[in-house]
Design a protein around this motif. Structure first.
Motif, PDB file in Angstrom:
ATOM      1  N   MET A 223      30.580 -13.117 -18.525  1.00  0.00           N
ATOM      2  CA  MET A 223      29.686 -14.152 -17.998  1.00  0.00           C
ATOM      3  C   MET A 223      28.220 -13.750 -17.998  1.00  0.00           C
ATOM      4  N   ASP A 224      27.944 -12.446 -18.060  1.00  0.00           N
ATOM      5  CA  ASP A 224      26.552 -11.990 -18.059  1.00  0.00           C
ATOM      6  C   ASP A 224      25.986 -11.869 -19.476  1.00  0.00           C
ATOM      7  N   ARG A 225      26.745 -12.310 -20.444  1.00  0.00           N
ATOM      8  CA  ARG A 225      26.346 -12.165 -21.842  1.00  0.00           C
ATOM      9  C   ARG A 225      25.433 -13.286 -22.305  1.00  0.00           C
ATOM     10  N   TYR A 226      25.233 -14.290 -21.470  1.00  0.00           N
ATOM     11  CA  TYR A 226      24.561 -15.500 -21.930  1.00  0.00           C
ATOM     12  C   TYR A 226      23.322 -15.832 -21.102  1.00  0.00           C
ATOM     13  N   PRO A 227      22.240 -15.073 -21.239  1.00  0.00           N
ATOM     14  CA  PRO A 227      20.999 -15.472 -20.567  1.00  0.00           C
ATOM     15  C   PRO A 227      20.499 -16.787 -21.143  1.00  0.00           C
ATOM     16  N   GLN A 228      19.938 -17.600 -20.299  1.00  0.00           N
ATOM     17  CA  GLN A 228      19.500 -18.940 -20.714  1.00  0.00           C
ATOM     18  C   GLN A 228      18.107 -18.862 -21.351  1.00  0.00           C
ATOM     19  N   ASP A 229      18.053 -18.293 -22.585  1.00  0.00           N
ATOM     20  CA  ASP A 229      16.793 -18.026 -23.244  1.00  0.00           C
ATOM     21  C   ASP A 229      16.663 -18.715 -24.597  1.00  0.00           C
ATOM     22  N   GLY A 230      17.553 -19.669 -24.879  1.00  0.00           N
ATOM     23  CA  GLY A 230      17.466 -20.409 -26.126  1.00  0.00           C
ATOM     24  C   GLY A 230      18.116 -19.727 -27.318  1.00  0.00           C
ATOM     25  N   ILE A 231      18.728 -18.581 -27.142  1.00  0.00           N
ATOM     26  CA  ILE A 231      19.381 -17.871 -28.247  1.00  0.00           C
ATOM     27  C   ILE A 231      20.871 -18.203 -28.246  1.00  0.00           C
ATOM     28  N   TRP A 232      21.383 -18.615 -29.405  1.00  0.00           N
ATOM     29  CA  TRP A 232      22.786 -19.032 -29.553  1.00  0.00           C
ATOM     30  C   TRP A 232      23.655 -17.802 -29.835  1.00  0.00           C
ATOM     31  N   ARG A 233      24.398 -17.327 -28.848  1.00  0.00           N
ATOM     32  CA  ARG A 233      25.205 -16.111 -28.988  1.00  0.00           C
ATOM     33  C   ARG A 233      26.686 -16.501 -29.019  1.00  0.00           C
ATOM     34  N   ASN A 234      27.227 -16.657 -30.203  1.00  0.00           N
ATOM     35  CA  ASN A 234      28.648 -17.026 -30.285  1.00  0.00           C
ATOM     36  C   ASN A 234      29.432 -16.059 -31.167  1.00  0.00           C
ATOM     37  N   SER A 235      28.949 -14.805 -31.245  1.00  0.00           N
ATOM     38  CA  SER A 235      29.619 -13.829 -32.103  1.00  0.00           C
ATOM     39  C   SER A 235      30.788 -13.135 -31.408  1.00  0.00           C
ATOM     40  N   VAL A 236      30.843 -13.227 -30.067  1.00  0.00           N
ATOM     41  CA  VAL A 236      31.913 -12.569 -29.316  1.00  0.00           C
ATOM     42  C   VAL A 236      32.666 -13.610 -28.503  1.00  0.00           C
ATOM     43  N   VAL A 237      33.962 -13.709 -28.772  1.00  0.00           N
ATOM     44  CA  VAL A 237      34.824 -14.620 -28.032  1.00  0.00           C
ATOM     45  C   VAL A 237      35.779 -13.779 -27.183  1.00  0.00           C
ATOM     46  N   PRO A 238      35.831 -13.999 -25.884  1.00  0.00           N
ATOM     47  CA  PRO A 238      36.703 -13.162 -25.045  1.00  0.00           C
ATOM     48  C   PRO A 238      38.171 -13.393 -25.385  1.00  0.00           C
ATOM     49  N   PRO A 239      38.991 -12.350 -25.204  1.00  0.00           N
ATOM     50  CA  PRO A 239      40.426 -12.521 -25.402  1.00  0.00           C
ATOM     51  C   PRO A 239      41.022 -13.367 -24.284  1.00  0.00           C
TER      52      PRO A 239
END
Length: 306
Positions: free
Chosen positions: A111-127
């Motif tokens: 949950m801490d992987r996604y700062p609300q800074d406009g960057i699209w981070r979808n390279s890691v999907v949790p198991p």
């Protein structure tokens, strides 16, 4: 029955109504001749911080019922000759399980992987939870409650206890298998009591057995953990994070490095609380058992310390 309330004065207004409602046949008192009381209800901090209670005048008492789950502050009292029972509060167990589930989910999902800074981070999907290995140290009432809640979500849960006593639905490892229990723990939850055998158990050697990136949750007892060893593991980037609710000194001093470390989250001993509404019926049942000469619930073994 006459019962002496040996607890800090601030607890009286919350506890007295709940205890009287759960056990209306009881006369609950805060003073009087100690020899006139049939039982004692106790909480640490009585008679005053830093002082031990003298139980020797309570010659008629058949029970000392603790309002705390942990009894390390009373079990070694040399004046305590009466049977001592710890508090097993279903509300406390529920609260502990919810705290452990919440923090486990936080790290499981990143949950801490996604700062609300406009960057699209979808390279890691949790198991899925079934692929996340959780180890619980301590499989008493609290450990079993936490295991049941985490298993209900789907986590791969293994328990560890010195006895290795079986728990239905949970794989439980015994004392000799502690290295195995640690080596599998992507999330390690310590719910161990404070005893001579557990103090300093999570030292540098054992923390080094955890998988790289593992998360430690400690809502049990602060004495189990070697603080310096934990900081060294975090500073080496081997451990991912630690969430600590209990400490060797409480309140945790403002200058303690845990407060400033980016990979440590401090919560102020709030993981679980004994709640009068759910705990008072437990105390009432034990009071009745003591008066009737029936076996007591959650009787403490002084040799084991819990």
């Amino acid at each position: 029955m006459r019962v002496f309330f040996a607890a800090p004065a601030a607890m009286w207004d919350r506890w007295a109504p709940a205890l009287r409602a759960a056990c209306p046949e009881m006369e609950l008192c805060r003073d009087g001749d100690p020899a006139s009381f049939d039982a004692v209800i106790y909480a640490p901090g009585y008679p005053a911080a830093g002082r031990e209670m003298d139980f020797s005048p309570f010659t008629r008492a058949r029970l000392v019922q603790s309002l705390w789950a942990g009894v390390e502050r009373i079990v070694g009292n040399p004046t305590l000759t009466q049977p001592l029972c710890r508090m097993v509060d279903p509300g406390l167990a529920q609260g502990m399980a919810e705290w452990c589930l919440g923090w486990t989910m936080r790290f499981h999902l990143g949950m801490d992987r996604y700062p609300q800074d406009g960057i699209w981070r979808n390279s890691v999907v949790p198991p899925l939870a079934c692929a996340r290995k959780v180890t619980i140290l301590g499989m008493g009432e609290l450990g079993r409650a936490v295991a049941a809640m985490l298993r209900g979500v789907g986590f791969d849960v293994t328990g560890w206890s010195a006895s290795g006593k079986p728990v239905p639905g949970v794989r439980v490892l015994g004392a000799a298998a502690l290295p195995e229990a640690l080596a599998r723990a992507e999330v390690l939850i310590s719910l161990l009591p404070d005893t001579p055998q557990t103090r300093g158990l999570l030292d540098a050697r054992r923390l080094a057995l955890l998988p790289r990136g593992a998360v430690l949750l400690n809502p049990g007892r602060g004495t189990v953990l070697d603080d310096d060893a934990l900081l060294a593991e975090l500073n080496s980037n081997r451990l991912g994070h630690a969430v600590l609710d209990v400490f060797r000194i409480e309140p945790l001093p403002p200058a303690h490095p845990f407060w400033r470390h980016q990979r440590v989250t401090v919560t102020p001993h709030i993981a679980a609380e004994t709640r009068p509404a759910s705990a008072a019926p437990v105390a009432a049942e034990n009071l009745r058992r003591a008066m009737d000469g029936r076996p007591l619930l959650h009787l403490v073994d002084p040799a084991r310390g819990y």
